[in-house]
Enzyme design. Structure first.
Site: not given
Length: 695
Positions: A272, A332, A355
């Site tokens: 991530c 995250h 994202d």
């Protein structure tokens, strides 16, 4: 710069002065790169004056096959139109072009036409080209950000910090975004050109590139390789032998370069923070203010019920064998980009969540956002894009269930405040952490928070009920901050707040996990019977030895400890969980002496092995925007326990200013060891007869 026969002898793009005025000189000093909504000038060198009644026309071409053609008006027209004015009529003509603040970003080719009185083209000069970027300094641009210090950080800064670890033990790693390194801008446009929309209908795609919402969503989908020609392939567990382990990257530039040089084949591998960092590089390069965000205790709510459900057996082992199940990540990362949302009701401008980590499909693609942070805070989950998923990441309940041998489920713990903690980004004012949690949600337990939950459809629990449900027995886990390679203690404390003795069974389980909760193996288990006197506490110690965890610990150096207390006659079993990151030492990085652009400089890196075993296959990786491209130094032989290894590397800085040199060390038993130092690169002076001259 180009030459022609006939009237127009030469066309000068004036890149030096234009790029300086448009804040693009760091990208390139030779090629013309401008920002929309801001005028720029070019010069025509002519062999003679324009013939009587002849005039100039300008035509712009966009796309590899000139899919979009724009005629530039001669006088000031509508705000969304290109126009130009000219000065001089002899052998030199200055043309000033004015682009609209909603101009398409991309690579333009400019044709200068000499037109006869009857409308025929007498001469054409069409060899000049330029790149157009978003302009966050322009009041009418959708990405306008009226704060110079933020613009310097979120657009111009090539170095940054990304936060990792756990919510209560936050660590940071340096990152080289390198958005102004050689040819990175070209690769960013190459990323756009390879999107599914561009390959399907390039003309329509180009026209949509005036919109940062469209561009941001496209980049989010293209940074991951799921389902398209994207940049990075994700992988969350070893082996990484056919690529680069995610923790070894220290910057975005090698990733983008490798993707482009390999013929837009995905680079292996990312997780991530790597996805977020690459997206940050591309978006900053294109002119959209962007910053990386780390959400600690981040929920991945697959079924959209705003709760993360964990099924365990009576040995505290996970029973959830579903391919796609709820999970909670220790952290995250995503990015926020600054833009107005003209496609949404008022109140949704500003920071938008984007994202790029491939988690869920959105409109058929693995992307997420842009989603207004303001909408998440207010619980407005009907706005575009992907608001329910982002809301759950920072607000979901966490519920643990014990599945008994007869198949019955018992809820053992429900936590309404464990998700979405210490949401972090790098401060504008230095390398320290800025907490932005209150941008995403109201304070825990506040009336406003409960109103938002109700609006979003999450079950609301009154604070008084929380206290009543705690019961007379309380369970907690305490630990110091252990160092990887050492033995350490975990203390489980049982408090009895009641008026009589309590008899219970205590189970403790320590296991190695990845940062996104993939299980890597059991380190130690302990089950005992305990008696806790009234109004007293019992402490049970679990000692974890290096040999217990080294055989299964992941590259994230993370141990998860679960404690379950089952006391007959109580309301039910209670459980608590602690994530314990094992810290690693930092590298010592030194660059002595004065740094001068294009003059040799030497970096020294040293490191002491903290483990009780030798380290083999050691590799140092050094890189820094404006200093040097990613370079590896292999360590000869093994590094003994407590042994010191030192390496040095000579390089010549390529650009002036405050620069960061980033170093990573990896070996067979110890990985993801980082170091960073600041290098101030000065201009080069040389003495001339007339005095001092600056290069």
């Amino acid at each position: 710069m180009a030459s022609y026969k006939g009237l127009i002898v030469d066309v000068n793009g004036r890149s030096h002065e234009n790029n300086l005025a448009h804040r693009t000189r760091e990208i390139d000093r030779e090629r013309l790169i401008v920002r929309r909504g801001q005028p720029f000038s070019i010069t025509l060198q002519c062999s003679d004056s324009l013939p009587p009644k002849h005039h100039l026309e300008l035509v712009l071409h966009l796309g590899k096959r000139d899919e979009v053609v724009i005629k530039v008006q001669k006088e000031h027209g509508a705000r969304d139109k290109w126009w130009f004015n000219q000065q001089g009529a002899q052998d030199e003509i200055l043309l000033t072009l004015h682009s609209p603040a909603n101009a398409v970003i991309g690579h333009y080719r400019l044709a200068v036409l000499v037109m006869s009185p009857d409308g025929h083209i007498v001469e054409r000069a069409d060899k000049i080209s330029f790149h157009m970027l978003f302009n966050p300094w322009c009041r009418d641009d959708m990405v306008y950000l009226p704060d110079e210090s933020k613009l310097q950080e979120y657009v111009m800064n090539e170095d940054g910090v990304i936060y990792m670890g756990t919510w209560d033990y936050i660590r940071s790693i340096p990152w080289n975004y390198g958005q102004f390194e050689d040819y990175v801008m070209d690769i960013c446009f190459e990323v756009l050109d390879n999107s599914p929309a561009a390959l399907k209908n390039s003309e329509m795609d180009i026209e949509h590139r005036s919109d940062p919402v469209y561009v941001g969503r496209t980049i989010t989908a293209m940074v991951n390789s799921n389902g398209d020609r994207g940049v990075l392939t994700g992988r969350w567990e070893e082996p990484y032998t056919d690529g680069v382990a995610p923790y070894r990257w220290t910057g975005s530039v090698p990733i983008l370069q490798q993707w482009s040089k390999a013929g837009v084949r995905p680079v292996k591998y990312g997780q991530c923070w790597v996805f977020a960092a690459v997206a940050c590089t591309v978006l900053r390069c294109l002119g959209i203010p962007t910053r990386p965000i780390t959400n600690f205790a981040s929920a991945h709510d697959v079924d959209g019920n705003l709760s993360v459900d964990f099924l365990l057996n009576e040995r505290l082992e996970s029973l959830d064998s579903r391919q796609r199940s709820d999970s909670s990540w220790n952290f995250h990362c995503w990015v926020e980009s600054w833009m107005s949302r003209e496609d949404l009701p008022e109140g949704n401008d500003g920071w938008q969540v984007l994202d790029p980590t491939p988690q869920e499909l959105s409109d058929g693609e693995f992307c997420c956002g842009p989603c207004p942070v303001a909408a998440i805070k207010e619980g407005n989950l009907g706005v575009k894009y992907d608001a329910p998923f982002v809301f759950a990441e920072v607000n979901a309940d966490t519920i643990y269930w014990i599945v008994q041998k007869d198949g019955q489920r018992r809820k053992i713990t429900e936590d309404h405040a464990s998700v979405g903690k210490n949401i972090s980004t790098k401060s504008v004012y230095g390398n320290h952490r800025e907490d932005v949690t209150l941008h995403y949600k109201y304070p825990e337990g506040s009336q406003k928070e409960r109103e938002v939950y109700k609006k979003a459809g999450r079950r609301v629990t009154e604070p008084s009920n929380e206290i009543a449900e705690q019961g007379r027995l309380q369970l907690s886990i305490k630990h110091a901050q252990p160092v990887f390679g050492t033995d350490f203690d975990v203390i489980v404390e049982v408090k009895n707040e009641g008026g009589r003795d309590a008899h219970a069974q205590l189970t403790m389980l320590a296991m190695a996990v990845t940062y996104n909760s993939l299980r890597r193996g059991e380190c130690q288990r302990k089950t005992i019977s305990v008696t806790v006197p009234a109004h007293k506490a019992h402490k049970e110690v679990m000692r974890l030895h290096y040999d217990d965890y080294v055989r299964c610990v992941s590259e994230h150096h993370l141990i998860r400890v679960k404690a379950l207390l089952d006391a007959p006659g109580e309301n039910g079993p209670i459980m608590t969980v602690a994530n314990i990151p094992l810290s690693t030492p930092e590298l010592l990085v030194q660059v002595p002496g004065k740094a001068v652009v294009w003059e040799p400089l030497t970096a020294y890196v040293s490191f002491t092995n903290p483990l009780p075993v030798p380290l083999k296959g050691g590799v140092f990786t050094l890189e820094g925007a404006g200093l040097l491209s990613a370079t590896q130094i292999h360590v000869n032989g093994a590094v003994a326990p407590s042994g010191k290894v030192s390496v040095k590397l000579s390089f010549s800085p390529m650009r002036t200013g405050v620069r960061k040199l980033l170093v990573d060390f990896d070996s067979d038993r110890l990985k993801d060891v980082k170091g960073v130092t600041t290098v101030v690169v000065h201009k080069k002076y040389r003495s001339l007869i007339t005095g001092l001259h600056t290069d």
